[in-house]
Design a protein around this motif. Structure first.
Motif, PDB file in Angstrom:
ATOM      1  N   ARG A   1      -3.889   1.714  -6.824  1.00 21.82           N
ATOM      2  CA  ARG A   1      -5.032   1.659  -7.732  1.00 21.82           C
ATOM      3  C   ARG A   1      -4.663   0.987  -9.058  1.00 21.82           C
ATOM      4  O   ARG A   1      -3.574   1.181  -9.585  1.00 21.82           O
ATOM      5  CB  ARG A   1      -5.534   3.061  -8.050  1.00 21.82           C
ATOM      6  CG  ARG A   1      -6.309   3.730  -6.926  1.00 21.82           C
ATOM      7  CD  ARG A   1      -6.665   5.143  -7.349  1.00 21.82           C
ATOM      8  NE  ARG A   1      -7.382   5.863  -6.309  1.00 21.82           N
ATOM      9  CZ  ARG A   1      -7.412   7.184  -6.204  1.00 21.82           C
ATOM     10  NH1 ARG A   1      -6.753   7.927  -7.087  1.00 21.82           N
ATOM     11  NH2 ARG A   1      -8.086   7.763  -5.235  1.00 21.82           N
TER      12      ARG A   1
ATOM     13  N   PRO B   1       0.831  -1.213   0.000  1.00 16.97           N
ATOM     14  CA  PRO B   1       0.000   0.000   0.000  1.00 16.97           C
ATOM     15  C   PRO B   1       0.864   1.260   0.000  1.00 16.97           C
ATOM     16  O   PRO B   1       2.052   1.215   0.325  1.00 16.97           O
ATOM     17  CB  PRO B   1      -0.814  -0.138   1.286  1.00 16.97           C
ATOM     18  CG  PRO B   1      -0.012  -1.050   2.154  1.00 16.97           C
ATOM     19  CD  PRO B   1       0.696  -1.987   1.237  1.00 16.97           C
TER      20      PRO B   1
ATOM     21  N   ARG C   1      -6.814  14.927  -4.793  1.00 16.06           N
ATOM     22  CA  ARG C   1      -7.342  14.149  -5.920  1.00 16.06           C
ATOM     23  C   ARG C   1      -6.241  13.542  -6.777  1.00 16.06           C
ATOM     24  O   ARG C   1      -6.519  12.714  -7.653  1.00 16.06           O
ATOM     25  CB  ARG C   1      -8.225  15.046  -6.792  1.00 16.06           C
ATOM     26  CG  ARG C   1      -9.471  15.575  -6.111  1.00 16.06           C
ATOM     27  CD  ARG C   1     -10.203  16.537  -7.032  1.00 16.06           C
ATOM     28  NE  ARG C   1      -9.397  17.707  -7.328  1.00 16.06           N
ATOM     29  CZ  ARG C   1      -9.686  18.595  -8.285  1.00 16.06           C
ATOM     30  NH1 ARG C   1     -10.751  18.422  -9.048  1.00 16.06           N
ATOM     31  NH2 ARG C   1      -8.910  19.647  -8.486  1.00 16.06           N
TER      32      ARG C   1
ATOM     33  N   GLU D   1       1.133   5.669   0.851  1.00 16.03           N
ATOM     34  CA  GLU D   1       0.625   6.798   1.637  1.00 16.03           C
ATOM     35  C   GLU D   1       0.370   7.974   0.718  1.00 16.03           C
ATOM     36  O   GLU D   1       1.183   8.271  -0.172  1.00 16.03           O
ATOM     37  CB  GLU D   1       1.622   7.192   2.731  1.00 16.03           C
ATOM     38  CG  GLU D   1       1.755   6.170   3.846  1.00 16.03           C
ATOM     39  CD  GLU D   1       2.629   6.675   4.976  1.00 16.03           C
ATOM     40  OE1 GLU D   1       3.404   7.638   4.740  1.00 16.03           O
ATOM     41  OE2 GLU D   1       2.540   6.135   6.088  1.00 16.03           O
TER      42      GLU D   1
ATOM     43  N   GLY E   1       0.046   4.439  -9.419  1.00 16.64           N
ATOM     44  CA  GLY E   1      -0.647   3.160  -9.521  1.00 16.64           C
ATOM     45  C   GLY E   1      -0.350   2.484 -10.847  1.00 16.64           C
ATOM     46  O   GLY E   1       0.714   2.668 -11.438  1.00 16.64           O
TER      47      GLY E   1
ATOM     48  N   GLU F   1      -3.131   9.509   4.628  1.00 15.75           N
ATOM     49  CA  GLU F   1      -3.900   8.271   4.680  1.00 15.75           C
ATOM     50  C   GLU F   1      -3.200   7.195   3.853  1.00 15.75           C
ATOM     51  O   GLU F   1      -2.464   7.499   2.909  1.00 15.75           O
ATOM     52  CB  GLU F   1      -5.321   8.490   4.160  1.00 15.75           C
ATOM     53  CG  GLU F   1      -5.410   8.933   2.725  1.00 15.75           C
ATOM     54  CD  GLU F   1      -6.852   9.197   2.298  1.00 15.75           C
ATOM     55  OE1 GLU F   1      -7.724   9.306   3.183  1.00 15.75           O
ATOM     56  OE2 GLU F   1      -7.099   9.302   1.078  1.00 15.75           O
ATOM     57  N   THR F   2      -3.409   5.963   4.227  1.00 15.91           N
ATOM     58  CA  THR F   2      -2.826   4.823   3.521  1.00 15.91           C
ATOM     59  C   THR F   2      -3.929   4.109   2.753  1.00 15.91           C
ATOM     60  O   THR F   2      -5.002   3.842   3.295  1.00 15.91           O
ATOM     61  CB  THR F   2      -2.165   3.848   4.513  1.00 15.91           C
ATOM     62  OG1 THR F   2      -1.142   4.540   5.244  1.00 15.91           O
ATOM     63  CG2 THR F   2      -1.542   2.682   3.772  1.00 15.91           C
ATOM     64  N   ARG F   3      -3.639   3.806   1.498  1.00 20.25           N
ATOM     65  CA  ARG F   3      -4.631   3.107   0.676  1.00 20.25           C
ATOM     66  C   ARG F   3      -3.927   2.132  -0.268  1.00 20.25           C
ATOM     67  O   ARG F   3      -2.727   2.276  -0.547  1.00 20.25           O
ATOM     68  CB  ARG F   3      -5.485   4.099  -0.118  1.00 20.25           C
ATOM     69  CG  ARG F   3      -4.715   4.911  -1.128  1.00 20.25           C
ATOM     70  CD  ARG F   3      -5.655   5.553  -2.140  1.00 20.25           C
ATOM     71  NE  ARG F   3      -4.985   6.414  -3.086  1.00 20.25           N
ATOM     72  CZ  ARG F   3      -4.314   5.983  -4.148  1.00 20.25           C
ATOM     73  NH1 ARG F   3      -4.176   4.682  -4.355  1.00 20.25           N
ATOM     74  NH2 ARG F   3      -3.748   6.837  -4.975  1.00 20.25           N
ATOM     75  N   PRO F   4      -4.654   1.153  -0.791  1.00 22.35           N
ATOM     76  CA  PRO F   4      -4.047   0.224  -1.753  1.00 22.35           C
ATOM     77  C   PRO F   4      -3.685   0.931  -3.064  1.00 22.35           C
ATOM     78  O   PRO F   4      -4.224   1.991  -3.393  1.00 22.35           O
ATOM     79  CB  PRO F   4      -5.145  -0.820  -1.983  1.00 22.35           C
ATOM     80  CG  PRO F   4      -6.098  -0.658  -0.842  1.00 22.35           C
ATOM     81  CD  PRO F   4      -6.032   0.774  -0.440  1.00 22.35           C
TER      82      PRO F   4
ATOM     83  N   ALA G   1      -4.189  13.207   2.423  1.00 21.16           N
ATOM     84  CA  ALA G   1      -5.630  13.019   2.556  1.00 21.16           C
ATOM     85  C   ALA G   1      -6.383  14.109   1.792  1.00 21.16           C
ATOM     86  O   ALA G   1      -6.066  15.297   1.888  1.00 21.16           O
ATOM     87  CB  ALA G   1      -6.030  13.053   4.038  1.00 21.16           C
TER      88      ALA G   1
ATOM     89  N   SER H   1      -3.290  12.036  -5.561  1.00 26.04           N
ATOM     90  CA  SER H   1      -2.505  11.013  -4.854  1.00 26.04           C
ATOM     91  C   SER H   1      -1.074  11.453  -4.582  1.00 26.04           C
ATOM     92  O   SER H   1      -0.113  10.703  -4.789  1.00 26.04           O
ATOM     93  CB  SER H   1      -2.495   9.695  -5.647  1.00 26.04           C
ATOM     94  OG  SER H   1      -3.797   9.238  -5.868  1.00 26.04           O
TER      95      SER H   1
ATOM     96  N   ARG I   1      -5.888   9.888 -11.894  1.00 27.56           N
ATOM     97  CA  ARG I   1      -6.300   8.795 -11.008  1.00 27.56           C
ATOM     98  C   ARG I   1      -5.257   7.689 -10.952  1.00 27.56           C
ATOM     99  O   ARG I   1      -5.101   7.016  -9.935  1.00 27.56           O
ATOM    100  CB  ARG I   1      -7.644   8.238 -11.471  1.00 27.56           C
ATOM    101  CG  ARG I   1      -8.175   7.125 -10.597  1.00 27.56           C
ATOM    102  CD  ARG I   1      -9.609   6.772 -10.927  1.00 27.56           C
ATOM    103  NE  ARG I   1     -10.058   5.630 -10.145  1.00 27.56           N
ATOM    104  CZ  ARG I   1     -10.435   5.668  -8.879  1.00 27.56           C
ATOM    105  NH1 ARG I   1     -10.420   6.826  -8.239  1.00 27.56           N
ATOM    106  NH2 ARG I   1     -10.824   4.581  -8.240  1.00 27.56           N
TER     107      ARG I   1
END
Length: 696
Positions: free
Chosen positions: A92, A55, A63, A57, A133, A87-90, A60, A65, A129
């Motif tokens: 994309r 994942p 738009r 970071e 990723g 925030e931590t997210r997978p 937050a 990332s 987006r």
């Protein structure tokens, strides 16, 4: 949402898995192009990749990332405070549809805000987006060329700049670009192939045991997706841990001067263009060393990197298949010191996956991703087969003189003995196009209304979309301002006022070749010229992004040798294998072409066809063969099908039947010797010189 098939559960795609892993460890490698037949888990593996990546970071609420650790993050939503929430997210996985518009990819004016609030606000596209990723393009060979250029430029520069509709925005766009394609549906241009860092060829395993394992796992997944995914949970976590370790180790890997020199020797020996191959090979070798827990690049790393980075850069002709001579590669690499074994990591558990036995593949803990073996077959050049040099001379099937009234050996023997003759050297052909203005897929042949090109007007937006035409939008709203104004001087716009630009560019067409393969065409020299002309037109169709089809006729029937396809490579191969001999069923050949065009018009109604009839005009199969041929030709003309007749008749005394046939078809008439652009230029120069001489 259905559970994703696990990455570590895929069997038999080791080279693809290795390429994907290397480019995620080091995104600077430049992405991966996966070429392979249908049903080989290309899409399954790409979609599963995101689940095994560590994942990330992000700031937050941003738009785009942005990386909190990057003080110079390029984001229109910035700048950000040093203590901005994180925030931590997978990671994309963003999929780009083949039919996406440029606005959707780059982003554009937020129309709702512009029309309701009068504010020019940027709406991010798919590139924003996909930042940090994976951007996945399935069937990338079917994507419009200008979108492919845009994607590859963004991937190379790491940023996207938008200058349109009164918007000026730049944002970071660093992503792993992955494209998959089936070569049977058409190839990418060689210059676009070069922009992908790595490429792999995938095929279904031929080992029965592996095929059984593939089926067993897929059926287990379909029966119980949750249970199957859970059973691979430990393997997926171990894989993620190994990727994370490799990413941390990457800056410490040393690529010494000896390894750099060896990379240069390899690239020079395989005669690749430019320096991109050297850079990609170096970066891939470093990533491969990190993946195997090494801090120094070894022979194994160089070999694995070269096998992934060089095959697609060796293409000299659009019809050449990617490939690399592994024996030559091994001779250049020479001998190396014994490979050090990767350090044991108590946190990484072995992931057992069946892999093909190979003397060049060492046992590995994860799905055979360390040292890959690829096809060592040399590329097969199907477009420039020569009748000289080492190649075998084709049999001369001429049974009479090649001038005057040539004999047709098939006239007395039905189908006759078929003989295959190789094509002559291709050349640059004249441009043949469909008259009028179409509305088909973007290409480079005929005039058409497209989404790009020069602006010729405006219209209300429809399902096809388009760029906003600001002047025409204001002009449509202007007469209504008195009724709409409730105070103030702000321009009041409504959705009904919106106008989009109408642009004229060029479209691709369906080029259907209808080739006479009868006995009158079977003389070796003539068939060489015919195949060279058709091959040259195929090359032209490749560059202009056309679909192509091939109908042949000999004996008593016309045959659809190749249904319309985007793969001109297959058409070239069918042409090379085309036999000649027998009677001339001209009417049957044209009827087969007519039926093929009818079927294709149902499948793809917007793509306009161009029928290319290659013949000497002689019809010798059946009674009243000549008159039947002329009736069919007039029927084709009545259907409004654009046609071109290439007259293959040679010699001093000619019957002129092909010219008469062209008149019945309403077709452009071109003698075989005038198909090339050079021949046309010579005719024009000769005419000009004569005119000047007469004026003098």
């Amino acid at each position: 949402m259905p559970l994703q098939y696990p990455f570590t559960a895929v069997v038999g795609s080791d080279s693809m898995a290795l390429a994907l892993i290397l480019t995620t460890i080091s995104p600077e490698v430049g992405g991966v192009l996966v070429r392979g037949e249908k049903g080989t888990a290309k899409s399954t593996m790409v979609r599963a990749l995101a689940a095994v990546l560590p994942p990330i970071e992000v700031v937050a609420g941003d738009r785009f990332s942005s990386d909190p650790a990057d003080p110079g993050a390029l984001s229109p939503d910035g700048p950000f405070a040093t203590d901005a929430p994180v925030e931590t997210r997978p990671v994309r996985l963003v999929e780009l549809p083949v039919g996406a518009t440029e606005d959707r990819v780059l982003g554009s004016l937020h129309l709702e805000r512009a029309l309701s609030d009068g504010k020019a606000e940027y709406e991010p596209g798919l590139l924003a987006r996909a930042h940090r990723g994976i951007l996945y393009v399935d069937e990338v060979n079917l994507l419009h060329d200008h979108l492919v250029d845009l994607l590859l430029d963004a991937a190379a520069m790491g940023r996207s700049t938008v200058e349109r509709d009164g918007i000026s925005v730049a944002h970071a766009a660093r992503f792993v670009l992955v494209g998959t394609m089936n070569p049977e549906e058409g190839e990418l241009r060689p210059q676009l192939l070069d922009r992908f860092g790595l490429t792999v060829e995938v095929a279904a395993p031929r080992d029965p045991a592996l095929r059984v394992e593939v089926v067993r796992r897929r059926m287990a997944y379909d029966a119980d997706p949750a249970g199957f995914v859970a059973s691979y949970g430990d393997a997926e976590r171990a894989f993620t841990s190994r990727i994370e370790t490799a990413q941390a180790l990457l800056p410490e890997v040393v690529l010494d001067d000896a390894a750099l020199l060896k990379i240069a020797e390899i690239c020079a020996a395989f005669d690749v263009d430019g320096m991109r191959a050297d850079l990609v090979t170096a970066r891939a070798a470093i990533a491969h060393a990190a993946w195997n827990g090494r801090t120094r690049v070894t022979r194994a790393d160089l070999r694995a990197a070269a096998l992934l980075a060089l095959p697609h850069r060796r293409r000299r002709n659009p019809f050449d298949a990617p490939g690399i001579d592994e024996d030559l590669l091994d001779r250049i690499l020479g001998e190396d010191e014994p490979e050090p074994t990767p350090p044991d990591d108590p946190d990484v558990e072995p992931v057992e996956t069946p892999a093909p036995d190979s003397p060049d593949v060492e046992p590995v803990e994860t799905p055979a991703l360390e040292n890959e073996t690829h096809d060592s077959a040399e590329p097969q050049d199907v477009s420039t087969s020569s009748t000289s040099g080492d190649s075998a001379e084709p049999q001369d099937v001429s049974t009479g003189p090649t001038s005057g009234h040539e004999s047709d050996p098939g006239d007395q023997s039905g189908a006759g003995d078929a003989t295959t003759v190789s094509a002559g050297e291709p050349f640059r052909p004249r441009l043949f196009s469909v008259s009028g203005v179409g509305a088909g897929e973007q290409g480079r042949r005929s005039r058409a209304i497209t989404t790009s090109g020069h602006r010729i007007g405006a219209r209300k937006p429809g399902s096809e979309g388009g760029a906003v035409h600001l002047i025409e939008t204001i002009r449509a709203a202007a007469p209504h301002q008195g009724a709409r104004r409730t105070g103030g001087t702000r321009l009041s716009l409504r959705a009904d006022d919106l106008r989009v630009a109408v642009r004229e560019g060029q479209e691709s067409n369906l080029i259907l070749f209808c080739v006479d393969a009868s006995g009158s065409m079977a003389a070796r020299a003539r068939m060489q010229q015919v195949k060279a002309a058709v091959l040259s037109l195929l090359l032209d169709a490749y560059r202009r992004r056309d679909k192509v089809g091939l109908v042949t006729f000999r004996g008593s029937d016309g045959v659809l040798a190749l249904p319309p396809t985007s793969s001109v490579e297959i058409a070239a191969a069918r042409l090379e294998e085309l036999p000649a001999g027998g009677r001339t069923p001209l009417a049957e050949g044209m009827l087969t072409a007519l039926e093929s065009l009818r079927v294709e018009s149902v499948r793809d109604p917007n793509r306009r066809p161009l029928l290319v009839l290659v013949t000497d005009g002689r019809a010798t199969s059946g009674t009243n063969a000549v008159e039947r041929s002329r009736v069919v030709a007039r029927h084709l003309a009545a259907r409004g099908i654009a046609s071109l007749v290439i007259d293959c008749e040679t010699g001093r005394f000619r019957m002129g039947l092909a010219r008469e046939l062209a008149a019945d078809l309403g077709a452009e008439y071109v003698p075989l010797g005038e198909v090339s652009a050079e021949a046309l230029a010579g005719v024009v120069r000769l005419s000009t010189d004569r005119h000047r001489g007469g004026a003098a």
